[in-house]
Design an enzyme around this catalytic site. Structure first.
Site, mmCIF file in Angstrom:
data_model
loop_
_atom_site.group_PDB
_atom_site.id
_atom_site.type_symbol
_atom_site.label_atom_id
_atom_site.label_comp_id
_atom_site.label_asym_id
_atom_site.label_seq_id
_atom_site.Cartn_x
_atom_site.Cartn_y
_atom_site.Cartn_z
ATOM 1 N N LYS A 67 0.811 -1.211 0.000
ATOM 2 C CA LYS A 67 0.000 0.000 0.000
ATOM 3 C C LYS A 67 0.845 1.262 0.000
ATOM 4 O O LYS A 67 0.378 2.332 -0.327
ATOM 5 C CB LYS A 67 -0.897 -0.016 1.263
ATOM 6 C CG LYS A 67 -1.904 -1.147 1.278
ATOM 7 C CD LYS A 67 -2.834 -1.024 2.499
ATOM 8 C CE LYS A 67 -2.211 -1.758 3.642
ATOM 9 N NZ LYS A 67 -3.161 -1.914 4.809
ATOM 10 N N GLY A 68 2.086 1.134 0.441
ATOM 11 C CA GLY A 68 2.903 2.313 0.715
ATOM 12 C C GLY A 68 3.078 3.290 -0.432
ATOM 13 O O GLY A 68 3.184 4.498 -0.211
ATOM 14 N N GLU B 228 7.669 2.337 -6.049
ATOM 15 C CA GLU B 228 7.828 2.021 -4.622
ATOM 16 C C GLU B 228 7.894 3.312 -3.806
ATOM 17 O O GLU B 228 8.377 4.339 -4.291
ATOM 18 C CB GLU B 228 9.128 1.245 -4.399
ATOM 19 C CG GLU B 228 8.953 -0.257 -4.365
ATOM 20 C CD GLU B 228 8.242 -0.749 -3.108
ATOM 21 O OE1 GLU B 228 7.595 0.054 -2.411
ATOM 22 O OE2 GLU B 228 8.319 -1.946 -2.836
ATOM 23 N N ASP C 92 14.416 -0.164 1.281
ATOM 24 C CA ASP C 92 15.090 -0.211 2.580
ATOM 25 C C ASP C 92 16.198 -1.279 2.490
ATOM 26 O O ASP C 92 17.327 -0.980 2.112
ATOM 27 C CB ASP C 92 14.022 -0.539 3.628
ATOM 28 C CG ASP C 92 14.476 -0.382 5.054
ATOM 29 O OD1 ASP C 92 15.669 -0.571 5.319
ATOM 30 O OD2 ASP C 92 13.643 -0.079 5.931
ATOM 31 N N PHE D 24 13.872 5.172 11.029
ATOM 32 C CA PHE D 24 12.483 4.793 10.743
ATOM 33 C C PHE D 24 11.671 6.034 10.384
ATOM 34 O O PHE D 24 11.643 7.008 11.128
ATOM 35 C CB PHE D 24 11.867 4.087 11.949
ATOM 36 C CG PHE D 24 10.500 3.548 11.667
ATOM 37 C CD1 PHE D 24 10.348 2.362 10.957
ATOM 38 C CD2 PHE D 24 9.370 4.233 12.070
ATOM 39 C CE1 PHE D 24 9.082 1.870 10.661
ATOM 40 C CE2 PHE D 24 8.100 3.751 11.787
ATOM 41 C CZ PHE D 24 7.957 2.568 11.077
ATOM 42 N N VAL D 25 11.014 5.989 9.238
ATOM 43 C CA VAL D 25 10.241 7.146 8.762
ATOM 44 C C VAL D 25 8.795 6.773 8.468
ATOM 45 O O VAL D 25 8.490 5.623 8.131
ATOM 46 C CB VAL D 25 10.876 7.794 7.498
ATOM 47 C CG1 VAL D 25 12.178 8.483 7.830
ATOM 48 C CG2 VAL D 25 11.079 6.757 6.390
ATOM 49 N N ARG E 61 0.146 7.110 7.053
ATOM 50 C CA ARG E 61 0.292 7.109 5.591
ATOM 51 C C ARG E 61 -0.215 8.403 4.969
ATOM 52 O O ARG E 61 0.245 8.829 3.913
ATOM 53 C CB ARG E 61 -0.487 5.928 4.979
ATOM 54 C CG ARG E 61 0.024 4.553 5.350
ATOM 55 C CD ARG E 61 -0.660 3.506 4.473
ATOM 56 N NE ARG E 61 -0.531 2.151 4.992
ATOM 57 C CZ ARG E 61 0.477 1.326 4.721
ATOM 58 N NH1 ARG E 61 1.466 1.721 3.970
ATOM 59 N NH2 ARG E 61 0.495 0.108 5.222
#
Ligand code: PRP
Length: 182
Positions: A51-52, A106, A110, A159-160, A172
Site C-alpha cells: 500500500k505504501g 515504490e 530499505d 524509521f520514517v 500514511r
C-alpha cells in the site's frame, strides 16, 4: 488552511519532520521528468506497490505526460515492528505485462528485499523490461542485489513515516515525511 505539523504522535511513538512537502514535490518532479524523457517513445506500464506507494504514485502519475498504463500489486514484508526484512508476500497482481516496459513504483527501498523479489516475480510474466522508481532510498541498508533506476530522496537508516509510509498502519496520510524521535 492546513497547518503542517512539525511533530506527530502515532500510537506510542513521537516523530519529527524530516522532508517537507515542497521537497517531496521537487523529488517527484525530478523523477517524472526523467521518466518522461526516457520513455518518450514507449508506453510503459506502472506497477504501483500497495500500500505504501499509493500517495507517491498519485503525485508521480499526474506528471507523466506519455501514454501509459497503471496496474497494482500487493507486497507485504514481514519484519519485526520497525525493522524491515524477513520475507515478502507478493499477491493480487493486476493486468497483463507480457512484452511491456514495466516501471515498479515504490515508496521506499530499505533492505531491497521487496524490490528483489518483485523483480523476480514479474520476470515470470515476460515483460520487455523492468525498471524501478522509488520515492525514498536508504542506501546504507541495502543488503540485496537490486538496481534502482529512479530515486527521489536518499535518507539515513532511520524509521520514517508519512507520504504513504506507516507505523502500524498509521501515518500514511501525512503530507510530509517524519522521522522517529529518539
Ligand atoms: C514497505 C515499503 C516497501 C518495503 C521496503 O512495505 O512499502 O515495499 O517495505 O522494504 P525493503 O526494501 O526492506 O523490502 P511494507 O511491507 O511495509 O508494506 P506496505 O507497503 O503495505 O506498508
Amino acid at each position: 488552511m492546513l497547518v503542517l505539523k512539525n511533530e506527530v504522535v502515532l500510537n506510542d511513538k513521537k516523530f519529527k519532520i524530516l522532508i517537507y512537502p515542497e521537497q517531496i514535490q521537487e523529488a517527484v518532479d525530478k523523477i517524472a521528468k526523467q521518466i518522461n524523457h526516457d520513455y518518450k517513445d514507449k508506453k510503459p506500464v506502472f506497477i504501483v506497490t500497495l500500500k505504501g506507494a499509493i500517495i507517491f504514485a498519485v503525485d508521480l502519475l499526474k506528471k507523466i505526460q506519455i501514454d501509459c498504463e497503471i496496474e497494482t500489486i500487493r507486497a507485504k514484508s514481514y519484519g519485526s515492528g520497525m525493522v524491515s526484512g524477513g520475507s515478502v508476500l507478493i499477491s493480487q497482481m493486476t493486468g497483463n505485462i507480457a512484452g511491456k516496459d514495466v516501471i515498479i513504483v515504490e515508496d521506499i527501498v530499505d533492505t531491497g528485499l521487496t524490490v528483489f523479489q518483485l523483480r523476480r516475480e514479474l520476470e515470470l510474466y515476460k515483460p520487455n523490461s523492468i525498471r524501478v522508481a522509488t520515492f525514498l532510498l536508504k542506501p546504507s541498508m541495502i543488503s540485496n542485489p537490486v538496481e534502482i533506476d529512479y530515486v527521489g530522496i536518499e535518507i539515513p537508516p532511520d524509521f520514517v513515516v508519512g507520504y504513504g509510509l506507516d507505523y502500524a498502519e498509521l501515518g500514511r496520510n501525512l503530507p510530509a515525511v517524519y522521522v522517529l524521535k529518539e
